[in-house]
Design an enzyme around this catalytic site. Structure first.
Site, PDB file in Angstrom:
ATOM      1  N   HIS A  17     -77.754   6.967  44.419  1.00  0.00           N
ATOM      2  CA  HIS A  17     -78.811   7.505  45.282  1.00  0.00           C
ATOM      3  C   HIS A  17     -78.293   8.634  46.169  1.00  0.00           C
ATOM      4  CE1 HIS A  17     -79.369   3.142  44.550  1.00  0.00           C
ATOM      5  NE2 HIS A  17     -80.554   3.550  44.140  1.00  0.00           N
TER       6      HIS A  17
HETATM    7  S1  FES Z   1     -76.214   5.564  47.219  1.00  0.00           S
HETATM    8 FE1  FES Z   1     -77.314   3.786  46.628  1.00  0.00          FE
HETATM    9  S2  FES Z   1     -75.783   2.523  45.794  1.00  0.00           S
HETATM   10 FE2  FES Z   1     -74.678   4.277  46.448  1.00  0.00          FE
END
Ligand code: FES
Length: 170
Positions: free
Chosen positions: A135
């Site tokens: 993410h």
């Molecule tokens: S940014 Fe969501 S698990 Fe690493």
């Protein structure tokens, strides 16, 4: 895109999808193992000794400790300087670099993104530390969260230097 560019992109996609797959599995297994009464083979892994003599400056290796990935990074003088010059008030999770290392050349931490548990990629991201492709969390050269959804820095486990070439994790 040239030939080498295609290759790099393929490698990146492979790494990213492998990471997601591994973590999907790991997220369900890690808590389960923690709850089991450990037999002797698990107890033997309660500590892990790591030979760090072959790690070049600027490189990181990943070792498994209690089934979790641990990053061992040999930092360059520039990476150490970058980590030290950061103002604490600019950090989401304020921790001094010197409080996260025992020897400034060596950074040892759990290789688990504190957002949802993916394994970040070393020497990547906007702060030249680690990048979590799941993410988009960016960590600096001290493993501190600098951008993205992860709430805290990557965790430093208990470890010690057995000698100049060996660390014991756990
Ligand atoms: S940014 Fe969501 S698990 Fe690493």
């Amino acid at each position: 895109m040239d030939k080498s560019g295609k290759k790099n992109r393929r490698e990146f996609l492979f790494t990213a999808s492998y990471t997601v797959g591994a973590v999907g599995l790991g997220a369900t297994i890690w808590p389960f193992i923690d709850q089991m009464n450990p037999d002797s083979s698990v107890k033997a892994l309660a500590t892990t000794e790591v030979d760090i003599s072959q790690i070049e400056p600027g490189k990181a290796i990943t070792v498994l400790w209690r089934g979790k990935p641990v990053f061992v990074k040999r930092r360059t003088p520039e990476e150490i300087a970058d980590a030290k010059k950061v103002k604490l008030e600019s950090l989401k999770h304020p921790e001094k670099d010197e409080d996260r290392v025992k020897k400034e050349e060596w950074l040892v931490m759990l290789g688990i993104c504190t957002h949802l548990g993916c394994v970040p990629l070393s020497n990547k991201g906007e702060y030249n530390g680690w990048f979590c492709p799941c993410h988009g969390s960016h960590y600096d050269t001290s493993g501190r969260i600098r951008k993205g959804p992860a709430p805290t820095n990557m965790e430093v486990p208990k470890y010690e230097f057995v000698d100049n070439n060996t660390i014991k994790i756990g």
